[in-house]
Design a protein around this motif. Structure first.
Motif, PDB file in Angstrom:
ATOM      1  N   ILE A 767       0.834  -1.206   0.000  1.00 52.15           N
ATOM      2  CA  ILE A 767       0.000   0.000   0.000  1.00 52.15           C
ATOM      3  C   ILE A 767       0.863   1.248   0.000  1.00 52.15           C
ATOM      4  O   ILE A 767       0.591   2.234  -0.715  1.00 52.15           O
ATOM      5  CB  ILE A 767      -0.959  -0.029   1.207  1.00 52.15           C
ATOM      6  N   GLU A 768       1.949   1.243   0.769  1.00 51.06           N
ATOM      7  CA  GLU A 768       2.855   2.387   0.777  1.00 51.06           C
ATOM      8  C   GLU A 768       3.470   2.602  -0.601  1.00 51.06           C
ATOM      9  O   GLU A 768       3.590   3.744  -1.073  1.00 51.06           O
ATOM     10  CB  GLU A 768       3.950   2.184   1.827  1.00 51.06           C
ATOM     11  N   ALA A 769       3.848   1.534  -1.283  1.00 50.65           N
ATOM     12  CA  ALA A 769       4.427   1.658  -2.624  1.00 50.65           C
ATOM     13  C   ALA A 769       3.390   2.157  -3.613  1.00 50.65           C
ATOM     14  O   ALA A 769       3.681   3.015  -4.473  1.00 50.65           O
ATOM     15  CB  ALA A 769       4.989   0.304  -3.082  1.00 50.65           C
ATOM     16  N   ALA A 770       2.152   1.645  -3.526  1.00 52.18           N
ATOM     17  CA  ALA A 770       1.108   2.064  -4.452  1.00 52.18           C
ATOM     18  C   ALA A 770       0.754   3.530  -4.253  1.00 52.18           C
ATOM     19  O   ALA A 770       0.452   4.256  -5.208  1.00 52.18           O
ATOM     20  CB  ALA A 770      -0.131   1.185  -4.268  1.00 52.18           C
ATOM     21  N   LEU A 780      11.378   4.046  -8.941  1.00 53.76           N
ATOM     22  CA  LEU A 780      10.033   4.571  -9.156  1.00 53.76           C
ATOM     23  C   LEU A 780       9.225   3.592  -9.988  1.00 53.76           C
ATOM     24  O   LEU A 780       9.709   3.060 -10.987  1.00 53.76           O
ATOM     25  CB  LEU A 780      10.091   5.929  -9.838  1.00 53.76           C
ATOM     26  N   ALA A 781       7.994   3.369  -9.597  1.00 53.73           N
ATOM     27  CA  ALA A 781       7.116   2.446 -10.316  1.00 53.73           C
ATOM     28  C   ALA A 781       6.657   3.065 -11.628  1.00 53.73           C
ATOM     29  O   ALA A 781       6.551   4.291 -11.765  1.00 53.73           O
ATOM     30  CB  ALA A 781       5.917   2.093  -9.454  1.00 53.73           C
ATOM     31  N   MET A 926       0.195  -2.369 -10.298  1.00 52.52           N
ATOM     32  CA  MET A 926       1.169  -2.062  -9.274  1.00 52.52           C
ATOM     33  C   MET A 926       1.611  -3.340  -8.546  1.00 52.52           C
ATOM     34  O   MET A 926       2.802  -3.520  -8.242  1.00 52.52           O
ATOM     35  CB  MET A 926       0.602  -1.049  -8.274  1.00 52.52           C
ATOM     36  N   TRP A 927       0.669  -4.254  -8.258  1.00 52.95           N
ATOM     37  CA  TRP A 927       1.033  -5.528  -7.624  1.00 52.95           C
ATOM     38  C   TRP A 927       2.020  -6.303  -8.512  1.00 52.95           C
ATOM     39  O   TRP A 927       2.966  -6.910  -8.022  1.00 52.95           O
ATOM     40  CB  TRP A 927      -0.218  -6.351  -7.342  1.00 52.95           C
ATOM     41  N   GLY A 928       1.803  -6.256  -9.819  1.00 56.64           N
ATOM     42  CA  GLY A 928       2.696  -6.926 -10.748  1.00 56.64           C
ATOM     43  C   GLY A 928       4.098  -6.341 -10.748  1.00 56.64           C
ATOM     44  O   GLY A 928       5.082  -7.055 -11.000  1.00 56.64           O
TER      45      GLY A 928
END
Length: 988
Positions: A767-770, A780-781, A926-928
Motif C-alpha cells: 500500500i505504501e508503494a502504491a 520509481l514504479a 502495481m502488484w505486478g
C-alpha cells in the motif's frame, strides 16, 4: 586329425567320383545337360575345350602347360571352387553366397535369386574351405555356417566387408552335422517345426515337429543317421537363441493336436525334439572330426583381407595352411587396420558415488567422508580375431590370431568432503555394474566375441584429514595402443598423455596429518572371447585381451601440515587375462600373466599446494554443501575406509534453536502466535500493521485469524494443509543448510510454527508503494500512484458488492482488506500454509522486513566470546546458517508452489477490487511491479547481510593471537557459506 587324401594324378576320374560330382554341379546350375565320360590323364586345355563346346568359358588363371584335369577339378569341384566371379555363366552360384543364412539376401551385389543352398555343397559357401582351415576337412562332410552382420551396434544386413561382422562355420560328418531346413540336394526339408515361439532361454527344452513326407526322398530321418543324441542340428530361422543346437532325443508328443494352418495334413505324428546348446555333449569318437572356424572384426575390409583371402601357403592338399607365419598375419593385419576408420565406439558415464559414510566417535562430532566422481570415458576399439579348431573328438584350438587398436579418452572430476581418518590398502573394484559392450557376436553355447570397455577404480589411503575440494584429470591415448596376440606378430605401440581439467583445484584443505589419499581410474578396452560357455561346469575358455592405462589424483600431507595435490597417468599397457577358464589358448602361452608396458609414462603434475588451514581456497571454492549419509550402493561401501580421527580439530555441532538462545529472535507474528499447542485455548488472532500514507494519514490493517500449529491440521480445512514439516535435513552439521520436509510423527511440534509464506507485513509495504510510487528497491514504479484517500476511504470499508467469487475458502468478503488477507491464509483458507521450523521462519520474517536477524553488536559479541572461550562457535554460525536455510526452504518445490499460488490469488483479488471500486485504477498493475521488486530486495538484503557477517568473522579470527584451536573448522564452514551466497534466490 585325419587329412583328406588328394585325387590321384593319373586315374580314371570315375574311380574317384570327381566326374560325377563335377557333372552334378554343372547340371544343377544349368550349365550342361550331360557330360561325356572322361578318363586318363586329360590335359587342362581339353577339358576347357569341352566346357566351351557347351557355350561356357573359363578364365581361371592356371598354368595350362603343366596343370592336369585332376588339378582343375580339384580347383573347381572338390572343396576348392574356382573364382566364380571370373567364370562366365556361373553367376547363379553367387546368388546364394550365404547359403541358408537368414541374411543371405542382404549383400550389396546383384542377385538372380535367393534360395536355400544344398546342405553340403561347397559352391554355396562365401569363402573357400581350403583358405580357412589349416587342414582340409573331408569331402563328404556337411558344412554349416552362421554369418551375422546385424550384431549389436552395426547396420543390420550390411555387407560383412563394410563393417562389423562375426561368423562361425562348422564342418562335420552328415551323421553328426545336419539340417532341419534343407535337404542335402538343396530342396526344402520335409521337417516342419510348429512351436518355435516356445523355444526360449539356454536351458534344455523341447520343440515340436512333424514330417510332411515319409517317402524315399524324405530327409526326416537324417538327424537319426548316427543316433540322435549329440547331433548338431541347424534349426529353422527364429527357432531358439542360436542357429545351431545340440539334439538329444526324439519322441512322440503327448499332445498330437496340430495348429490350424496344418489342418489339411493327415496321418502324421507330432514329435518332440529335445535340444540344448551344450556343445560339449556333441557326439564324438576317435574317428569323428568336427571342425569349426570363427572370425570377428569391427572394421571394414577384414572379411576380404583375412577371411575371404587365398591361403598364404599350400602344399598339395595335405595339409593346407591358411598361414603359419606371424609375418603373414602382420602383413594382413596392417593392410586391414593400417588405414584407420571403422571400429566399435564406446561412451561411458563416470558419475558415481565412490564412498559416502558417517561414523559416530563418542562425544565428538564424529567422522564423515564422501568421494564423488563425474565425467565421461569414450573411445574407439578396432578389433579383429580369427581362430580355427575342432569340437570333436576333442575341443582344441589349432590357430588363433588377433589385432587390437584402442583409443581411449577419460575426462574425470572428483569431489571430496572429508573429516576423519581414512585408511585402506590398495583396493580396486569395477566402476561399472556391467562392462560396456558393443557390436557383440554371439552363437549361444558355442562362441561369443564382445568388444568391451571396463573401468576399474581403486583407492589407497592412510591419512587424517579435514578437507573439502574438487579436482580431476584428463587422460587419453595420444597415439592409439596397437598390439597383437600372440605378440610375435608385431611389436606393440602406443602413447598416453594427460591434461588438467577446467576445475584443476577448488576448495581447501583445513587440517590433517602426514599421509596420502589416492584415487586411481583404469580404463581397459578390448575383446572378450568366450568359447562353449554353456558346455561345462565352468566356462571352457574365457579370455580378455585389452589395452588401457591408469590415471589418478592424489593428495599428500606432510608432518608440517603442508599438502600437495597431484595427477598422473601411466604408460599404455596391454594384457591377456582368463576368467573361470578350463582351457587357455596354447598359441598365446607366451602372453599369459604378463602386462605389456607400451610407450613412455607422462610425468606426474602438481595441481595445488599449500598449508592446511591457511591461504585462500583454490578456484571457486569446494563443492556445494549437502547432507552426507551412509550409502550402501557406493562403490567402496563395503570397504572399512572411515575411522575416527585422533588429531583433527573437532567439528562444531549446530543442533541448536536460536529462539531459545537469542532474545527477540523469534518475535515475528507467526512465532509469537504459537505460544500454546492447545487449539481450544489459543488460536492466532488477527495481527495489526500500521501504514503511513503520503498525505500524513495512517490506516491500520488487520490480518485474518489463523490456526496455531496445534490446530493447523484439524477439521475439513486442515485436510488442505501440506502434511509435512520443513526443517534442516542434518540439524547437527553447521555447513549443511539444506531443508527438506519431514514426517509429522518424527518432529517435536513445539519447534515448528504455522507459516504464512507471503508474510503478512507484505500488504502494508504494498500500500505504501502504491500510494507513493516508490518500490521497495527505491526505484520509481511505472504504474501511476493511487491516492491516499482511496485507501483511507475504501480499504477498510464494505465497498464491494455482494455475489463476487469467493477467495477460494468458501467466503467472499466485501471489505478489500479482508479479502486480501483471506487470500494470505486464515482459519477457513489453509491450503497454502506449511509447518516450518521456528528459527528458519523467524529468520525469514526478519529478512522480509529488511531487519537484521540478530543485532549486529550481539553477533559480534558472540564471535569474540567464542575466540576467548574456545566454545559456542555454533551460535554465530547458526545465525548465518539460518539465513542461508531460508532460501533453501523457499526453493523447496512444495513451498515455492504455494508461495507462487498466494501471489497469484492476491493479484486476482486486486483485479476484483480495481474493477468494482472507484479510484482503484492501477492496483493490479502495481502488484505486478511490486512483488518481483520486493523479492529482489529480500535477496539482495540477505546476501549483503551474510557477506558482511562472514567478513567480520574471518577478520576477527585472523587477527586473534594465538589462533583459536577451532580456527580451521570455522574457516572451512565459512567457505561453504561463502560459496552458497550466489544461490540465495527465490524462484519465481
Amino acid at each position: 586329425m585325419v587329412a583328406r587324401q588328394p585325387i590321384p594324378m593319373v586315374a580314371t576320374l570315375t574311380d574317384v567320383t570327381a566326374e560325377t560330382k563335377f557333372s552334378a554341379v554343372m547340371r544343377r546350375n544349368g550349365l550342361i545337360s550331360s557330360m561325356p565320360a572322361l578318363s586318363g590323364n586329360v590335359e587342362v586345355a581339353a577339358l576347357m575345350g569341352m566346357m566351351q563346346s557347351h557355350g561356357k568359358t573359363i578364365t581361371k588363371s592356371v598354368n595350362t602347360t603343366t596343370a592336369t584335369a585332376d588339378q582343375l577339378i580339384e580347383i573347381s569341384v572338390v572343396r576348392r571352387p574356382p573364382n566364380l566371379e571370373t567364370v562366365t555363366g556361373l553367376d547363379k552360384i553367387l546368388t546364394d553366397a550365404y547359403g541358408d543364412s537368414s541374411s543371405s539376401c542382404n549383400w550389396g551385389r546383384t542377385k538372380v535369386c535367393c534360395c536355400n543352398a544344398p546342405a553340403n555343397e561347397p559352391y554355396f559357401l562365401p569363402v573357400d574351405l581350403g583358405d580357412i582351415f589349416p587342414t582340409l576337412p573331408p569331402v563328404a562332410d556337411n558344412v554349416k555356417f552362421d554369418l551375422q552382420t546385424d550384431i549389436k551396434g552395426s547396420n543390420p544386413g550390411s555387407d560383412p566387408n563394410k563393417g562389423a561382422f562375426g561368423w562361425v562355420i562348422i564342418d562335420g560328418p552328415a551323421s553328426v552335422v545336419t539340417s532341419s531346413k534343407v535337404k542335402r540336394d538343396g530342396s526344402p526339408s520335409n521337417l516342419r517345426f510348429i512351436n518355435c515361439e516356445d523355444v526360449k532361454g539356454s536351458e534344455r527344452q523341447q520343440v515340436k515337429f512333424i514330417c510332411l513326407d515319409n517317402g524315399p526322398e524324405s530327409d526326416c530321418d537324417d538327424m537319426m543317421a548316427g543316433g540322435i543324441a549329440g547331433t548338431i542340428i541347424e534349426m529353422p530361422d527364429n527357432c531358439g537363441l542360436g542357429k545351431y543346437a545340440v539334439a538329444h532325443e526324439v519322441a512322440d508328443a503327448k499332445n498330437q493336436d496340430l495348429p490350424s494352418y496344418f489342418a489339411d495334413i493327415q496321418n502324421t505324428t507330432v514329435k518332440v525334439l529335445t535340444i540344448d546348446y551344450q556343445f560339449n555333449l556333441v557326439r564324438r569318437d576317435s574317428s569323428t572330426e568336427i571342425f569349426f572356424r570363427v572370425d570377428y572384426s569391427s572394421v571394414p575390409g577384414y572379411w576380404s583381407s583375412i577371411v575371404n583371402s587365398p591361403a598364404s601357403k599350400r602344399r598339395s592338399l595335405n595339409p593346407r595352411f591358411y598361414s603359419d607365419s606371424a609375418a603373414n598375419w602382420g602383413a594382413h593385419f596392417s593392410s586391414v587396420f593400417g588405414g584407420g576408420g571403422g571400429g566399435s565406439i564406446f561412451t561411458g558415464d563416470l558419475t558415481k558415488t565412490l564412498f559416502s559414510g558417517t561414523l559416530g566417535c563418542g562425544g565428538s562430532q564424529g567422522a564423515f567422508a564422501e568421494i564423488l566422481s563425474s565425467g565421461s570415458v569414450s573411445g574407439t576399439g578396432r578389433f579383429g580375431i580369427s581362430m580355427v579348431g575342432t569340437i570333436s573328438p576333442d575341443f582344441a584350438i589349432q590357430e588363433v590370431n588377433s589385432y587390437l587398436d584402442t583409443q581411449i579418452d577419460v575426462n574425470l572430476n572428483l569431489d571430496f568432503a572429508l573429516y576423519g581418518k581414512l585408511q585402506a590398502d590398495f583396493t580396486s573394484l569395477p566402476l561399472f555394474t556391467d562392462p560396456i559392450t558393443v557390436n557383440e557376436f554371439n552363437h549361444i553355447g558355442l562362441v561369443s566375441i564382445a568388444p568391451t570397455l571396463n573401468m576399474d577404480v581403486a583407492i589407497t589411503a592412510n591419512v587424517e584429514i579435514a578437507a573439502n575440494f574438487s579436482t580431476g584429470v584428463h587422460a587419453f591415448t595420444k597415439n592409439n595402443i596397437v598390439q597383437t596376440f600372440p605378440g610375435a606378430i608385431m611389436a606393440a605401440t602406443g602413447q598416453t598423455d594427460q591434461q588438467t581439467v577446467q576445475n584443476t583445484f577448488s576448495g581447501q584443505v583445513y587440517d590433517g596429518s602426514q599421509g596420502q589419499i589416492k584415487v586411481d581410474f583404469t580404463p581397459r578396452m578390448g575383446i572378450d572371447v568366450v568359447l562353449n560357455q554353456y558346455g561345462m561346469s565352468g566356462t571352457n575358455l574365457n579370455a580378455f585381451v585389452e589395452g588401457g592405462f591408469d590415471t589418478y589424483n592424489a593428495l599428500s600431507l606432510q608432518s608440517d601440515k603442508t599438502y600437495s595435490l597431484s595427477m598422473g597417468t601411466s604408460q599404455a599397457t596391454g594384457e591377456l587375462t582368463y576368467e573361470d577358464s578350463l582351457q587357455e589358448f596354447p598359441q598365446w602361452a607366451s602372453d599369459n600373466d604378463m602386462t605389456r608396458n607400451i610407450g613412455s609414462q607422462p610425468g606426474a603434475r602438481v595441481l595445488a599446494s599449500g598449508a592446511a588451514g591457511q591461504g585462500s581456497p583454490g578456484g571457486n571454492g569446494p563443492p556445494k554443501s549437502h547432507s552426507i549419509s551412509n550409502d550402501s550402493t557406493a562403490i567402496f561401501a563395503q570397504v572399512n575406509l572411515l575411522l575416527c580421527p585422533n588429531g583433527l580439530a573437532e567439528e562444531i555441532t549446530c543442533n541448536i534453536n536460536l529462539c531459545n538462545i537469542t532474545s527477540n529472535y523469534c518475535n515475528d507474528d507467526d512465532s509469537t502466535a504459537d505460544t500454546t499447542d492447545d487449539p481450544l485455548t489459543k488460536r492466532a488472532g488477527p495481527r495489526t500493521y500500521t501504514v503511513n500514507l503520503s498525505n500524513g494519514g495512517v490506516i491500520v490493517l488487520s490480518s485474518r485469524p489463523y490456526p496455531s500449529r496445534g490446530a493447523l491440521f484439524n477439521g475439513a480445512a486442515g485436510a488442505q494443509v501440506f502434511n509435512r514439516a520443513l526443517d534442516y535435513i542434518s540439524p547437527d552439521l553447521c555447513d549443511d543448510f539444506d531443508v527438506i520436509d519431514h514426517d509429522l510423527t518424527t518432529i517435536v511440534l513445539t519447534d515448528f510454527v504455522t507459516e504464512h509464506l507471503l508474510e503478512l507485513q507484505t500488504i502494508g509495504s504494498f500500500i505504501e508503494a502504491a500510494n507513493t510510487g516508490r518500490l521497495p528497491s527505491g526505484a520509481l514504479a511505472q504504474t501511476p500512484t493511487i491516492a491516499a484517500t482511496f485507501f483511507q476511504t475504501n480499504w477498510l470499508s464494505p465497498v464491494l458488492p455482494n455475489g463476487l467469487p469467493d477467495v477460494g475458502s468458501g467466503i467472499s468478503p466485501n471489505i478489500p482488506n479482508t479479502r486480501i488477507f483471506e487470500a494470505l491464509g486464515s482459519n477457513t483458507n489453509r491450503a497454502d500454509f506449511v509447518l516450518a521450523a521456528t528459527q528458519i521462519n523467524a529468520a525469514k520474517a526478519h529478512l522480509w522486513s529488511f531487519e537484521n536477524p540478530v543485532d549486529v553488536q550481539d553477533f559480534n559479541d558472540d564471535v569474540r566470546n567464542a575466540i576467548i572461550t574456545g566454545r559456542d562457535e555454533n551460535i554465530f554460525l547458526q545465525h548465518i546458517r539460518n539465513v542461508l536455510a531460508v532460501f533453501q526452504y523457499l526453493q523447496d518445490v512444495d513451498v515455492n508452489q504455494r508461495l507462487s499460488h498466494e501471489i497469484s490469488v492476491v493479484q486476482q483479488q486486486m483485479q476484483i477490487i480495481e474493477f468494482n471500486v472507484a479510484g482503484a485504477a492501477g492496483l493490479t498493475s502495481m502488484w505486478g511491479e511490486f512483488m518481483p521488486d520486493y523479492l529482489n530486495r529480500v535477496e539482495s538484503y540477505a546476501q549483503t547481510w551474510v557477506t558482511d557477517r562472514i567478513a567480520y568473522v574471518t577478520q576477527t579470527y585472523g587477527a586473534a593471537a594465538p589462533a583459536p584451536a577451532n580456527a580451521a573448522v570455522v574457516a572451512r564452514i565459512l567457505q561453504v557459506f561463502q560459496n552458497a551466497i550466489a544461490d540465495m534466490r527465490i524462484p519465481r
